[in-house]
Design a protein around this motif. Structure first.
Motif, PDB file in Angstrom:
ATOM      1  N   THR A   1      71.358  28.896  57.783  1.00  0.00           N
ATOM      2  CA  THR A   1      72.155  27.162  57.306  1.00  0.00           C
ATOM      3  C   THR A   1      71.024  27.162  56.406  1.00  0.00           C
ATOM      4  N   CYS A   2      72.038  26.824  54.646  1.00  0.00           N
ATOM      5  CA  CYS A   2      71.204  25.767  53.770  1.00  0.00           C
ATOM      6  C   CYS A   2      70.311  24.375  54.534  1.00  0.00           C
ATOM      7  N   GLU A   3      69.424  24.707  53.126  1.00  0.00           N
ATOM      8  CA  GLU A   3      68.862  23.271  52.965  1.00  0.00           C
ATOM      9  C   GLU A   3      69.598  22.356  53.044  1.00  0.00           C
ATOM     10  N   CYS A   4      70.690  22.447  51.867  1.00  0.00           N
ATOM     11  CA  CYS A   4      72.402  21.016  51.873  1.00  0.00           C
ATOM     12  C   CYS A   4      72.392  21.429  53.307  1.00  0.00           C
ATOM     13  N   GLY A   5      72.410  22.129  54.338  1.00  0.00           N
ATOM     14  CA  GLY A   5      73.280  21.787  55.721  1.00  0.00           C
ATOM     15  C   GLY A   5      74.635  22.271  55.266  1.00  0.00           C
ATOM     16  N   HIS A   6      74.953  23.422  54.622  1.00  0.00           N
ATOM     17  CA  HIS A   6      76.045  23.806  54.692  1.00  0.00           C
ATOM     18  C   HIS A   6      75.557  25.028  55.407  1.00  0.00           C
ATOM     19  N   VAL A   7      76.171  25.863  56.482  1.00  0.00           N
ATOM     20  CA  VAL A   7      76.447  26.967  57.433  1.00  0.00           C
ATOM     21  C   VAL A   7      77.379  28.485  56.265  1.00  0.00           C
TER      22      VAL A   7
ATOM     23  N   GLU B   1      77.386  28.556  49.734  1.00  0.00           N
ATOM     24  CA  GLU B   1      78.599  28.456  49.306  1.00  0.00           C
ATOM     25  C   GLU B   1      78.584  27.713  48.720  1.00  0.00           C
ATOM     26  N   LYS B   2      78.274  26.349  49.416  1.00  0.00           N
ATOM     27  CA  LYS B   2      78.482  24.892  48.900  1.00  0.00           C
ATOM     28  C   LYS B   2      77.372  24.519  47.954  1.00  0.00           C
TER      29      LYS B   2
END
Lengths: 558, 395
Positions: free
Chosen positions: A5-11, A20-21
């Motif tokens: 899970t990225c800091e931006c919330g994308h899994v 990816e986001k």
């Protein structure tokens, strides 16, 4: 599966390097790098993620570019070794001669070793074929391994990327700018990039201009072409897909065509021409080569026939003429997917021999006998009491074995005969063995002899009959390969990211998969036009020098 | 003036123009500043103009000879090699107009000059076509393959400049030694040209009879003093040098003699150059590359492979296969020339993969480009002249 899970919330799936986001680097390693690795857009590659089961290991082996390149290099070296001496197919081995002996005779010990190592037929060896097979597997696995994730991530890419992503691009620039000015810059950049035929997308305060994305798929398309090609080559092993036969045909003969059932070929004439003296002086300067004759044409004039449906096999009486044609080198006769090629010839093969039945003492001839060497008769009758029986025929007489004459081949190269001659004077018959420049009388001296009078000759054409149903597949593979390789080579995937940050800066980053020089030309144009930040190439030595100098100057100012 | 004489003159004009243009490209890189000065730019403009004039003359040679012969002039060693030299210049012009790098001309043109000089050592007669070559595919296949190879060659030129700039030649490293070997190889080619021209100018001819591989009596004329004699040779001309050693029937002692003479001459020449310069050749050449941007060179090297690779594939493999299917009834027969085209192709495929996936850029990539050129040259020279095959009429 362990998701990231990225800091931006994308899994993101396991193994992803760049979110990816938003494009944030996800692993510690990626975060440390000054410039991110943009191969496959940082997406999760199967071979780089799993390495547990046997299948994983096999998959990883074949997907490895290192392995692929190794296979290519090994193939290349093996192929080169195969050219040191002529391959078996290009070596003329005389009838009855051992292939190995032929190599030893021509090339000595080296030839012997070369033959013993199996290098004389290297390209059909199982291990060379295995090598090509491994190459094919490697192409398939590597393409699936990388092509699919790359395609997905390019398709789903977002306009707005995180600053940490942009900073780690090779081309990066930033400057402080009031919000309104920055908006104007974005608008101008939008306009200019569209002029430069980029696709422009905008989202909030960000802009992405993109061009030539399809170029990224080029390698996968050309790999597909190669696989189709190799598949076509393999298909030849299937019965019916591939025919390769030889046909020797004599002038005046009609032969059934091997591999082409129900078809017959008649040869009218074989012609071998060389350039005439006159033609040569026109084209040649005064030179030694001009003295030698240069081959001009090899040609067989043929008629192609088809047996009538009702005909029994081998019946050459009831044929339907299909076409008349001249087969030349480079101009095969093509019919119904078959090709007949002019490949070889023999000039002046013996066709018939003429003899006179002569009384040895008086020299008087009782008559002439003509022996068709391709189709000799048993008895040649001259009149009621005079005839010649052909007791034995040896087309290529090679000597006696236990008193028996031997023939090496069925081709009349050196014909020999055993005649039994009946005349009114010798009604019981006299036996004589006749070969070229040699007459033997094994059963006692004869009164009569077969005196050689003359010969008839004719030319023989060596044709190849070929059918290759795989050609359309090979052509398709070739075309797809060319499309792919052109896509990947002549276009490049260029992207420009612009973003207005919350703290009042305009940042820009750009990436291309190749041809950075051309990308920079585009960037120079848009930077001037849209008042973008001055950017640098973080990999260029000259740019880095400038950057350092600027920083130094900055120090002085402080 | 007949068409064939005109053709010869045009080739000579092109040759001279390339020589002159090389000097002007030299002017375009003079100076010490990073950015090109105005005078540099003017020299560069003149240089490329002369190059283009030369190229047009060269095309003129090609077209007039084509008309005279009645077939594309790519059917023997002289014709093909000359065409290859011409296309190298063409490829250089193409790349020059993308990147505008005068240093490229300074290296590409001498290489093209050497190729054309090498070509003119072979018999220049217009020869009639043998049946196997009578096809429009001769034109299509050979020209496309040659263009592909010449674009790939530009990659080696860029690679060579890159190496000149980045290899430290003051130290004895593997790279610096190999770079000097490349220089030595160039001098050897020069040696061949000088040897052949010298003996041709003297008019040296020695006739021999010999016994070939199949036991048949043959005749041969040496144009250089025979160091090696053919199998069971017999000297027919009087007052000419007797060979020092006899060779077995599978060795062409005449070619071997020429090669050995070239190596002797080339090595002496190289020794003289070293004596005069008092340092390795690459250290003398090196300063010429000082102002070039390595990154740009690397990109030119890569770009020319990208442009050349598809053209090469099309000409040397695809068109070749189509023609082979027409002429020899099979599209592939593992003939040495076919195999070497495949080897070249595989090599550049490996080059692209190493570069894309393994990050082989800069020096590694430059060396690969130079090796690629060596393979192309091997295919042109050795496969035609040494390895016997279906393509050996090209010799």
């Amino acid at each position: 599966m362990n998701k990231i899970t990225c800091e931006c919330g994308h899994v993101n799936p396991e193994g992803t390097h760049l979110c990816e986001k938003c494009g944030r680097p996800l692993t510690e390693e990626d975060k440390k790098q000054k410039i991110v690795d943009m191969k496959y857009e940082g997406s999760a590659i199967r071979s780089k993620t799993y390495n547990k089961t046997i299948i994983d290991k096999i998959w990883n082996f074949f997907s490895s570019v290192k392995v692929g390149v190794t296979i290519i290099i090994v193939t290349l070296i093996v192929a080169a070794v195969g050219t040191f001496l002529p391959q078996v197919v290009y070596v003329n081995v005389a009838d009855g001669e051992d292939v190995k002996q032929a190599y030893v005779d021509s090339y000595g010990t080296f030839g012997k070793i070369y033959y013993n190592l199996g290098l004389t037929d290297i390209y059909s060896s199982w291990w060379f074929q295995t090598l090509i097979g491994m190459l094919a597997i490697s192409i398939i696995v590597a393409s699936l391994d990388r092509g699919i994730p790359l395609y997905k991530s390019l398709k789903n890419q977002r306009v707005k990327r995180h600053e940490s992503f942009m900073k780690r691009q090779r081309i990066f620039g930033q400057k402080e700018m009031p919000s309104a000015e920055a908006d104007e810059s974005l608008d101008l950049a939008d306009k200019k990039m569209k002029e430069l035929k980029y696709n422009v997308r905008r989202e909030e305060n960000a802009l992405l201009a993109e061009k030539g994305r399809f170029a990224r798929l080029g390698p996968y398309v050309n790999h597909l072409g190669l696989i189709i090609f190799l598949f076509g080559v393999m298909l030849r092993l299937m019965p019916g897909f591939y025919i390769d036969e030889d046909l020797w045909i004599r002038e005046g003969e009609t032969e059934s065509i091997p591999g082409m059932e129900g078809y017959y070929l008649h040869s009218n004439k074989f012609t071998f021409q060389t350039y005439e003296k006159g033609e040569q002086t026109k084209e040649f300067n005064q030179s030694k080569a001009a003295v030698n004759s240069v081959a001009k044409n090899y040609q067989t004039d043929v008629v192609l026939y088809k047996a009538k449906d009702s005909a029994i096999a081998g019946d050459t009486e009831n044929l339907k003429k299909i076409k008349k044609s001249a087969i030349k080198v480079n101009e095969p006769l093509k019919y119904n997917g078959y090709g007949l090629y002019q490949m070889d010839f023999r000039l002046n093969e013996l066709k018939a021999m003429h003899f006179d039945l002569v009384n040895k003492k008086t020299g008087k001839s009782l008559g002439e006998v003509t022996i068709d060497l391709a189709d000799p008769k048993k008895v040649y009758k001259i009149d009621d009491q005079t005839k010649v029986e052909l007791k034995g025929y040896y087309p290529t007489f090679s000597g006696f074995d236990n008193g028996e004459p031997q023939s090496e081949s069925p081709i009349p190269n050196n014909p020999a005969f055993i005649f039994k001659m009946y005349t009114p004077e010798t009604p019981k018959g006299e036996t004589s063995f006749v070969a070229i420049k040699q007459t033997l009388e094994p059963l006692g001296t004869t009164k009569y002899k077969m005196k050689f009078a003359s010969i008839d000759t004719r030319n023989v054409s060596g044709l190849t009959v070929r059918k290759d149903k795989t050609l359309p597949i090979l052509a398709l593979g070739g075309i797809i390969f060319m499309i792919g390789v052109v896509m990947g080579s002549y276009w490049s995937h260029r992207r420009l990211w612009l973003q207005k940050t919350a703290d009042g800066r305009l940042i820009m980053a750009a990436h291309t998969n190749k041809n950075w020089f051309s990308l920079k030309k585009d960037l120079n144009a848009v930077t001037d036009f849209a008042h973008l930040p001055a950017w640098i190439d973080q990999q260029d030595e000259d740019d880095l020098k400038k950057k350092q100098e600027n920083e130094k100057e900055g120090d002085h100012n402080l | 003036m007949s068409l064939i004489d005109l053709s010869g003159s045009l080739l000579f004009i092109a040759f001279i123009a390339y020589l002159v243009a090389t000097l002007f490209f030299g002017g375009a890189i003079k100076g010490t500043k990073q950015d090109a000065s105005k005078s540099n730019k003017n020299w560069g403009k003149i240089a490329i103009t002369i190059t283009i004039i030369g190229f047009i003359a060269n095309l003129g040679y090609f077209i007039t000879r084509w008309i005279y012969a009645g077939h594309a002039p790519v059917s023997n060693m002289f014709e093909f090699t000359t065409a290859f030299g011409m296309f190298v210049v063409g490829a250089f012009i193409l790349i020059y107009f993308i990147y505008r790098l005068p240093a490229l001309g300074l290296f590409a043109l001498p290489i093209a000059i050497l190729i054309i000089a090498y070509a003119s050592m072979f018999p220049k007669e217009v020869t009639p076509l043998i049946p196997a070559l009578k096809s429009y595919w001769l034109t299509i296949h050979v020209i496309t393959a040659a263009i592909g190879e010449s674009i790939l060659s530009i990659s080696a030129v860029a690679g060579l400049i890159y190496l000149m700039k980045n290899v430290d030649t003051t130290k004895r490293t593997k790279s610096s030694i190999w770079l000097e070997i490349v220089m030595y190889a160039v001098v050897l080619v020069l040696g061949f040209v000088i040897v052949t021209t010298t003996f041709k100018a003297i008019g040296y001819e020695a006739d021999f009879s010999y016994v070939d591989k199949n036991g048949a009596q043959q005749e041969i004329t040496y144009n250089t003093p025979a160091l090696f004699g053919m199998h069971q040779y017999e000297l027919k001309s009087s007052g000419k040098m007797e060979p020092l050693a006899e060779m077995p029937a599978i060795v062409n002692a005449k070619k071997l003699t020429t090669v050995v003479w070239s190596v002797i001459f080339g090595t002496v020449l190289y020794g003289l150059i070293r004596l005069i310069l008092r340092k390795p050749i690459c250290r003398v050449v090196q300063p010429l590359t000082k102002r070039v941007n390595s990154q740009l060179l690397d990109e030119i090297g890569y770009r020319s492979v990208l442009i050349g690779f598809p053209v090469f594939t099309l000409g040397a493999l695809i068109f070749a296969m189509i023609w082979a299917q027409e002429a020899w009834s099979r599209f592939w027969g593992w003939d040495p020339k076919e195999v070497w085209a495949l080897i070249t192709w595989l090599f550049y495929a490996a080059f692209l993969h190493l570069r894309l996936s393994k990050g082989w850029q800069g020096e590694k990539s430059a060396w690969l480009a130079v090796v690629g050129f060596a393979i192309i040259m091997f295919n042109l020279v050795a496969v035609n002249l040494v390895i016997a095959g279906l393509h050996s009429y090209a010799g």
